[in-house]
Motif scaffolding. Sequence first.
Motif, PDB file in Angstrom:
ATOM      1  N   ASP A   1       0.830  -1.200   0.000  1.00  0.00           N
ATOM      2  CA  ASP A   1       0.000   0.000   0.000  1.00  0.00           C
ATOM      3  C   ASP A   1       0.863   1.248   0.000  1.00  0.00           C
ATOM      4  OD1 ASP A   1      -2.367   1.493   0.028  1.00  0.00           O
ATOM      5  OD2 ASP A   1      -3.270   0.196   1.531  1.00  0.00           O
ATOM      6  N   THR A   2       0.213   2.368  -0.272  1.00  0.00           N
ATOM      7  CA  THR A   2       0.862   3.675  -0.215  1.00  0.00           C
ATOM      8  C   THR A   2       0.915   4.142   1.235  1.00  0.00           C
ATOM      9  OG1 THR A   2      -1.245   4.814  -0.433  1.00  0.00           O
ATOM     10  CG2 THR A   2      -0.071   4.295  -2.485  1.00  0.00           C
ATOM     11  N   LEU A   3       1.632   5.220   1.483  1.00  0.00           N
ATOM     12  CA  LEU A   3       1.672   5.797   2.833  1.00  0.00           C
ATOM     13  C   LEU A   3       0.254   6.110   3.309  1.00  0.00           C
ATOM     14  CD1 LEU A   3       3.119   6.966   5.297  1.00  0.00           C
ATOM     15  CD2 LEU A   3       3.422   9.081   3.997  1.00  0.00           C
TER      16      LEU A   3
ATOM     17  N   LEU B   1       4.677   4.406  -8.214  1.00  0.00           N
ATOM     18  CA  LEU B   1       3.617   4.177  -9.185  1.00  0.00           C
ATOM     19  C   LEU B   1       3.636   5.281 -10.234  1.00  0.00           C
ATOM     20  CD1 LEU B   1       0.782   3.172  -6.702  1.00  0.00           C
ATOM     21  CD2 LEU B   1       2.330   1.679  -7.961  1.00  0.00           C
ATOM     22  N   PRO B   2       2.996   5.037 -11.383  1.00  0.00           N
ATOM     23  CA  PRO B   2       2.984   6.059 -12.442  1.00  0.00           C
ATOM     24  C   PRO B   2       2.452   7.420 -11.979  1.00  0.00           C
ATOM     25  CG  PRO B   2       2.159   3.977 -13.288  1.00  0.00           C
ATOM     26  CD  PRO B   2       2.351   3.802 -11.804  1.00  0.00           C
ATOM     27  N   ASP B   3       1.536   7.421 -11.014  1.00  0.00           N
ATOM     28  CA  ASP B   3       0.996   8.707 -10.543  1.00  0.00           C
ATOM     29  C   ASP B   3       1.893   9.389  -9.514  1.00  0.00           C
ATOM     30  OD1 ASP B   3       0.629   7.263  -8.210  1.00  0.00           O
ATOM     31  OD2 ASP B   3      -1.541   7.507  -8.155  1.00  0.00           O
TER      32      ASP B   3
ATOM     33  N   LEU C   1       4.445   2.819  -3.262  1.00  0.00           N
ATOM     34  CA  LEU C   1       3.801   1.626  -2.726  1.00  0.00           C
ATOM     35  C   LEU C   1       4.820   0.872  -1.880  1.00  0.00           C
ATOM     36  CD1 LEU C   1       1.040   0.104  -3.150  1.00  0.00           C
ATOM     37  CD2 LEU C   1       2.275  -1.298  -4.801  1.00  0.00           C
ATOM     38  N   TYR C   2       4.461   0.545  -0.641  1.00  0.00           N
ATOM     39  CA  TYR C   2       5.344  -0.191   0.268  1.00  0.00           C
ATOM     40  C   TYR C   2       4.838  -1.620   0.403  1.00  0.00           C
ATOM     41  CZ  TYR C   2       6.964   4.422   1.667  1.00  0.00           C
ATOM     42  OH  TYR C   2       7.480   5.692   1.674  1.00  0.00           O
TER      43      TYR C   2
END
Length: 89
Positions: free
Chosen positions: A31-33, A71-73, A77-78
């Motif tokens: 997931d992201t932060l 990620l492209p945006d 992601l961890y």
Amino acid sequence: MGHRRSDDERGRQEVERAVLAYLHRHPDAADTLDGIVSWWLPQQRYETERERIERVLSVLVERGALRCDRLPDGAVLYALNRDTRPPLH
């Protein structure tokens, strides 16, 4: 000032244990932060401690416990670094 540092260190260790415990229970999680703050650690109400969590995640990446992918945006992601699965403290 020393007391403040020990509180910060305790908080950092608590975040680290929580992240590693979550990944131990959900080894396929990534997931992201924002996602980690919102979903992995909601019971600790870490929304106000985002900076501390980000520092902990960076340390875990440096140690090889986690990997991070951009990620492209631009979000990061961890996830568990499967090459060096960390021991649970």
